[in-house]
Design a protein around this motif. Structure first.
Motif, mmCIF file in Angstrom:
data_model
loop_
_atom_site.group_PDB
_atom_site.id
_atom_site.type_symbol
_atom_site.label_atom_id
_atom_site.label_comp_id
_atom_site.label_asym_id
_atom_site.label_seq_id
_atom_site.Cartn_x
_atom_site.Cartn_y
_atom_site.Cartn_z
ATOM 1 N N VAL A 10 -6.469 65.270 -25.963
ATOM 2 C CA VAL A 10 -5.928 66.555 -25.510
ATOM 3 C C VAL A 10 -7.095 67.454 -25.118
ATOM 4 N N LEU A 11 -7.104 67.863 -23.836
ATOM 5 C CA LEU A 11 -8.161 68.748 -23.352
ATOM 6 C C LEU A 11 -7.631 70.163 -23.396
ATOM 7 N N SER A 12 -8.499 71.110 -23.742
ATOM 8 C CA SER A 12 -8.043 72.494 -23.688
ATOM 9 C C SER A 12 -9.113 73.353 -23.040
ATOM 10 N N HIS A 13 -8.641 74.357 -22.367
ATOM 11 C CA HIS A 13 -9.550 75.323 -21.767
ATOM 12 C C HIS A 13 -8.831 76.663 -21.770
ATOM 13 N N GLY A 14 -9.344 77.613 -22.556
ATOM 14 C CA GLY A 14 -8.626 78.877 -22.718
ATOM 15 C C GLY A 14 -7.243 78.593 -23.275
ATOM 16 N N ASP A 15 -6.200 79.111 -22.611
ATOM 17 C CA ASP A 15 -4.841 78.900 -23.116
ATOM 18 C C ASP A 15 -4.179 77.661 -22.511
ATOM 19 N N LEU A 16 -4.971 76.877 -21.763
ATOM 20 C CA LEU A 16 -4.436 75.687 -21.111
ATOM 21 C C LEU A 16 -4.648 74.461 -21.997
ATOM 22 N N GLY A 17 -3.585 73.664 -22.162
ATOM 23 C CA GLY A 17 -3.702 72.408 -22.907
ATOM 24 C C GLY A 17 -3.238 71.254 -22.034
ATOM 25 N N ILE A 18 -4.025 70.183 -21.989
ATOM 26 C CA ILE A 18 -3.675 69.021 -21.166
ATOM 27 C C ILE A 18 -3.647 67.801 -22.079
ATOM 28 N N ASP A 19 -2.465 67.245 -22.294
ATOM 29 C CA ASP A 19 -2.324 66.054 -23.136
ATOM 30 C C ASP A 19 -2.365 64.835 -22.220
ATOM 31 N N LEU A 20 -3.482 64.111 -22.249
ATOM 32 C CA LEU A 20 -3.684 63.020 -21.295
ATOM 33 C C LEU A 20 -2.750 61.846 -21.572
ATOM 34 N N ALA A 21 -2.444 61.599 -22.847
ATOM 35 C CA ALA A 21 -1.577 60.461 -23.180
ATOM 36 C C ALA A 21 -0.124 60.775 -22.843
ATOM 37 N N ALA A 22 0.341 61.949 -23.252
ATOM 38 C CA ALA A 22 1.742 62.320 -23.008
ATOM 39 C C ALA A 22 1.957 62.829 -21.583
ATOM 40 N N ARG A 23 0.864 63.073 -20.853
ATOM 41 C CA ARG A 23 0.923 63.610 -19.484
ATOM 42 C C ARG A 23 1.700 64.926 -19.440
ATOM 43 N N THR A 24 1.384 65.797 -20.394
ATOM 44 C CA THR A 24 2.027 67.106 -20.403
ATOM 45 C C THR A 24 0.961 68.196 -20.391
ATOM 46 N N VAL A 25 1.368 69.345 -19.848
ATOM 47 C CA VAL A 25 0.458 70.484 -19.753
ATOM 48 C C VAL A 25 1.159 71.711 -20.318
ATOM 49 N N THR A 26 0.428 72.490 -21.100
ATOM 50 C CA THR A 26 0.985 73.741 -21.602
ATOM 51 C C THR A 26 0.045 74.883 -21.271
ATOM 52 N N ARG A 27 0.671 76.037 -21.090
ATOM 53 C CA ARG A 27 -0.096 77.260 -20.853
ATOM 54 C C ARG A 27 0.369 78.260 -21.890
ATOM 55 N N ALA A 28 -0.526 78.690 -22.764
ATOM 56 C CA ALA A 28 -0.182 79.547 -23.904
ATOM 57 C C ALA A 28 0.995 78.940 -24.671
ATOM 58 N N GLY A 29 1.001 77.632 -24.823
ATOM 59 C CA GLY A 29 2.037 76.949 -25.598
ATOM 60 C C GLY A 29 3.311 76.653 -24.825
ATOM 61 N N ARG A 36 3.655 64.274 -10.586
ATOM 62 C CA ARG A 36 2.742 63.226 -11.033
ATOM 63 C C ARG A 36 1.355 63.392 -10.401
ATOM 64 N N LYS A 37 1.314 63.663 -9.095
ATOM 65 C CA LYS A 37 0.013 63.795 -8.423
ATOM 66 C C LYS A 37 -0.721 65.049 -8.873
ATOM 67 N N GLU A 38 0.017 66.135 -9.045
ATOM 68 C CA GLU A 38 -0.627 67.367 -9.540
ATOM 69 C C GLU A 38 -1.262 67.107 -10.899
ATOM 70 N N PHE A 39 -0.523 66.395 -11.772
ATOM 71 C CA PHE A 39 -1.095 66.087 -13.085
ATOM 72 C C PHE A 39 -2.338 65.219 -12.936
ATOM 73 N N ARG A 48 -11.126 66.078 -16.978
ATOM 74 C CA ARG A 48 -11.923 65.064 -17.698
ATOM 75 C C ARG A 48 -13.379 65.125 -17.271
ATOM 76 N N ASN A 49 -13.622 65.637 -16.073
ATOM 77 C CA ASN A 49 -14.981 65.747 -15.548
ATOM 78 C C ASN A 49 -15.418 67.209 -15.502
ATOM 79 N N ALA A 50 -14.977 67.987 -16.465
ATOM 80 C CA ALA A 50 -15.274 69.422 -16.484
ATOM 81 C C ALA A 50 -16.756 69.669 -16.253
ATOM 82 N N GLY A 51 -17.053 70.583 -15.350
ATOM 83 C CA GLY A 51 -18.442 70.938 -15.056
ATOM 84 C C GLY A 51 -19.060 70.075 -13.976
ATOM 85 N N ARG A 52 -18.372 68.983 -13.616
ATOM 86 C CA ARG A 52 -18.920 68.084 -12.611
ATOM 87 C C ARG A 52 -18.204 68.331 -11.285
#
Ligand code: CA
Length: 232
Positions: free
Chosen positions: A133-152, A159-162, A170-174
């Protein structure tokens, strides 16, 4: 996990002595150690023997094409590589990134910018495996479940947007090029369909509340690609 503020051992491959001297002042001034090479061949050798934490590579070397230097290093190492190019050499920068470089700065560059790039790339490497699960600020990205939350709150993505968001995050900063994103998300037959990417990024920004003019999450490098904000 290694200390993210630990000093780095940087290899600078650059044929112009005044720029090497300038970089030594900047890098050693920031507490890092610097090794240097004036030619591509010597640079590849030093990358092999010196185990640097990152490489700063000038693309205009007298003996070798910068892409060939990147390819040689990439044969056996995934050390972060930041290329230095002249402004407006967009095609050269894209080719270097496609060959396996991680990011770029253009001459004349601000020392703070180079240091920030190096920090972001070495931090990402030292973090090791990507967490599920990647998080940045209030954004959460669950790579296994393929779900995204914003402030919960769940955010509905196609599918393509995800896939685009997950690849960038996954390549944050690159910096990822248009081709790298198109190839991975849409496949090698769609390298020229950059409008797919533009539309997907536009929808992502809308859904994630990010602003192209003042981005917090997805940064545009015009004519080159996109970069996700580096980890906080
Ligand atoms: Ca040069």
């Amino acid at each position: 996990m290694p200390d993210p503020s630990a000093p780095l051992r940087l290899l600078v491959i650059e044929d112009e002595a005044p720029i090497r001297r300038f970089l030594r002042i900047v890098l050693e001034g920031a507490g890092h150690a610097m090794d240097e090479a004036a030619r591509g061949r010597e640079g590849i050798e030093r990358a092999a023997t010196g185990a640097p934490s990152a490489v700063v590579l000038d693309l205009g070397l007298p003996d070798m094409d910068g892409k060939a230097v990147i390819a040689a290093i990439r044969d056996w190492s995934d050390v972060p590589i930041v290329v230095v190019s002249v402004r407006s050499a967009e095609a050269e920068i894209v080719a270097a990134l496609d060959a396996g470089a991680d990011d770029y700065v253009t001459k004349p560059f601000a020392p703070a910018e180079l240091l920030a790039r190096l920090r972001a790339l070495t931090r990402r490497r030292s973090a090791g495996e990507v967490p599920p699960v990647l998080s940045h600020g209030d954004l959460g990205i669950d790579l296994a479940a393929r779900t995204v939350t914003r402030a919960g709150v769940p955010v509905r993505l196609t599918r393509k947007e995800f896939d685009v968001l997950a690849l960038l995050a996954r390549n944050a900063g690159r910096l990822l090029t248009h081709h790298q994103l198109l190839r991975t998300v849409w496949g090698p037959a769609h390298l020229d369909d950059s409008h797919y990417l533009r539309i997907a990024v536009g929808h992502l920004r809308d859904k994630l509340g990010d602003d192209a003019a003042a981005p917090r999450l997805i940064f545009t490098e015009p004519g080159i690609g996109y970069r996700f904000a580096s980890a906080e």
